[in-house]
Scaffold this active site. Structure first.
Site, PDB file in Angstrom:
ATOM      1  CE1 TYR B 195      -3.905  -3.760   2.516  1.00  0.00           C
ATOM      2  CE2 TYR B 195      -2.279  -4.914   2.940  1.00  0.00           C
ATOM      3  CZ  TYR B 195      -2.605  -3.553   3.022  1.00  0.00           C
ATOM      4  OH  TYR B 195      -1.999  -2.660   3.320  1.00  0.00           O
ATOM      5  CD  GLU B 285       1.777  -7.674   3.165  1.00  0.00           C
ATOM      6  OE1 GLU B 285       1.062  -8.626   3.164  1.00  0.00           O
ATOM      7  OE2 GLU B 285       1.137  -6.693   2.894  1.00  0.00           O
TER       8      GLU B 285
END
Lengths: 342, 342
Positions: B195, B285
């Site tokens: 990521y 998130e």
């Protein structure tokens, strides 16, 4: 008085004779009827000129004493050519570093490139490490976690495939800087993406694995301020916890060190805020990735000593970052310095 | 009063019916005599339970109002199966998001997954984007720069191969969050390396290219606080300069935004120090990558609102980060909110 030791410098300004050698290798790779180069033609004066007009000049201007010096990282290019080509190129690059050190033994000390190749066992790099350390007096090596140059086809650094090399590192008592080379994947700009990604990737591999249980004395420097790691320190602490690993302090940070190649004050401030002082080594990567002057400060981006001085560290901490930690992480450097009465 | 809009939430807690669908697809991929799944069996009550016990609960506990919500990023897994499999999986995932939004229209708004596949033209993702935006009322999409899952075989985001999709984004006036999925490369831990690397990589691609000259209205959110970028802001300013590009302010930052998914206070402090307030969108998130409680603070790592509140922003800046910037970057969100009298 504290010695100012820059743990991260590459010979990015080597005389053209070195590139001539590489170009001859590449010509041979294209057309094997071309001769393989047999050595480099570089005079001591050319080396002096390339060093005194660049690294040594900047070292003195910035008030530093010594650079832990290795071949140009982007030119290692382990993905180019065959195993034999990589072996020959590496040997030549390391020998040129040795000549720099012989000319300036008080200002430079060697760290070697390794003759890695994609798909070739890292065990094949042991002989060159041993030659550089025991014959040339080098004090560490640059280990490329991705000799494919951006395709990441090797196993993670925690895989047992790397163990024979680690055994030799421990035996010789030398650390490795984890440092990729150029990228042949158009997705990754070398110094802007591939380098930083590799730093981040390596750290996360160490979290996932248990490498330092097997090698409690193994030491790695993760350059470029540890990639993204200090900025995301909360994420990494949290991931270690989710993966049921010990605290990072015990799990990774007894064996891993970050340099200070972070080219602005807020980044350096963060690094020193979240990472223990014992894990930080002064480094600049000069002359390197970013060569310009920051218009916001009027100083070179890579004059990282300036950012460190602005931290107003205690004498004890300043000594650790500029000298003490380097002596501890590179015991063979410490021995050389002591031999010089320093 | 400022609405607190979290720009980065995934449906990581979807009812088991969704995974059953995926498992049936995988069974078919292994053995094509197995039936392809035709739909998901999930009740509204199951959705309510999964949302009210997780995202909605935390949203309320943390004092936020709304999440820009998309399918689980790590489960997009564009590298699994064929183009048809990815298309079917994507459609099902987006439809489940739509059901969440219909149940909680004041708390969730949709961002879609795209049916990307390695080697398949991004043009094949246009129809699903259009369906999600025009039929389902979604306000953006998640664009995967590496549908291969860690092998990075696609061209850089600045390559013209991506242009047909960008044209549709501009036409629909929706931004994309640049978000990779799971990694099938053992070098890259998904949330700890892949990521963050993707975020860093995308930003450097934008520096190298001139994409926003061709698409002045194109907008990207780079999640996870921009990967390594703010920590290395000096490096990126310096590299833009070396590449003879305009100042980052004009070259990239008119089109690129960072979220606040950085899970500790020093990281957030740095982000707000170096990045203009107009380029930062609140995001957490959650429920996501790091689910635990930070022993150093006693609070959830991903409770990023807490770090932002500690900044003591001015009312104007606080409004920008929590609401104003999101309304500007997602104009279709703004329209929905206005329709709700907010």
């Amino acid at each position: 008085m504290t010695l100012i030791i820059d743990c991260h410098g590459h010979y990015t300004t080597a005389p053209a004779g070195l590139e001539d050698f590489r170009n001859a290798q590449k010509a041979y790779l294209k057309d094997p009827t071309q001769p393989l180069p047999q050595g480099v033609t570089i005079s001591d004066d050319q080396i002096r000129e390339s060093i005194e007009g660049n690294q040594l000049k900047l070292l003195k201007e910035r008030g530093a004493d010594m650079t832990i010096f290795s071949p140009r990282a982007s030119a290692m290019a382990h993905h180019v050519g065959t195993e034999a080509i990589s072996q020959a190129w590496t040997r030549v690059c390391n020998d040129v570093i040795k000549r720099v050190i012989d000319l300036y033994p008080e200002n430079f000390i060697g760290v070697c490139q390794l003759p890695q190749s994609p798909g070739v066992s890292i065990a094949k790099s042991i002989a060159e490490l041993e030659r550089c350390v025991t014959e040339l007096g080098f004090v560490g090596c640059n280990l490329n976690p991705d000799p494919s140059g951006g395709h990441w086809t090797s196993p993670p650094l925690t895989d047992k495939a790397w163990y024979p090399f680690y055994e030799k590192m421990v035996e010789l008592d030398v650390p490795a800087m984890i440092h990729v080379s150029g990228s042949c994947n158009p997705n990754f700009h070398a110094t802007g993406a591939h380098y930083i990604n590799a730093d981040t990737t390596a750290f996360m591999q160490f979290i996932e694995g248990d490498l330092f249980k097997d090698f409690p004395d193994l030491r790695f420097i993760i350059p470029h301020g540890g990639g993204a790691v200090p900025y995301h320190w909360g994420r990494y602490r949290g991931l270690a916890d989710m993966l049921k690993k010990p605290h990072l302090r015990d799990h990774v940070m007894k064996n891993v060190y970050f340099d200070t190649c972070v080219y602005h004050q807020p980044g350096i401030d963060l690094l020193f805020k979240v990472i223990d002082i014992d894990n930080i080594l002064f480094g600049s990567e000069m002359v390197g990735a970013v060569r310009g002057i920051d218009p916001e400060t009027g100083h070179y981006f890579d004059d990282t000593k300036r950012y460190l001085e602005a931290l107003n560290l205690s004498d004890e901490n300043r000594h650790k970052v500029f000298e003490g930690n380097a002596r501890r992480v590179y015991p063979r450097l410490d021995k050389v310095l002591k031999g010089q009465g320093r």
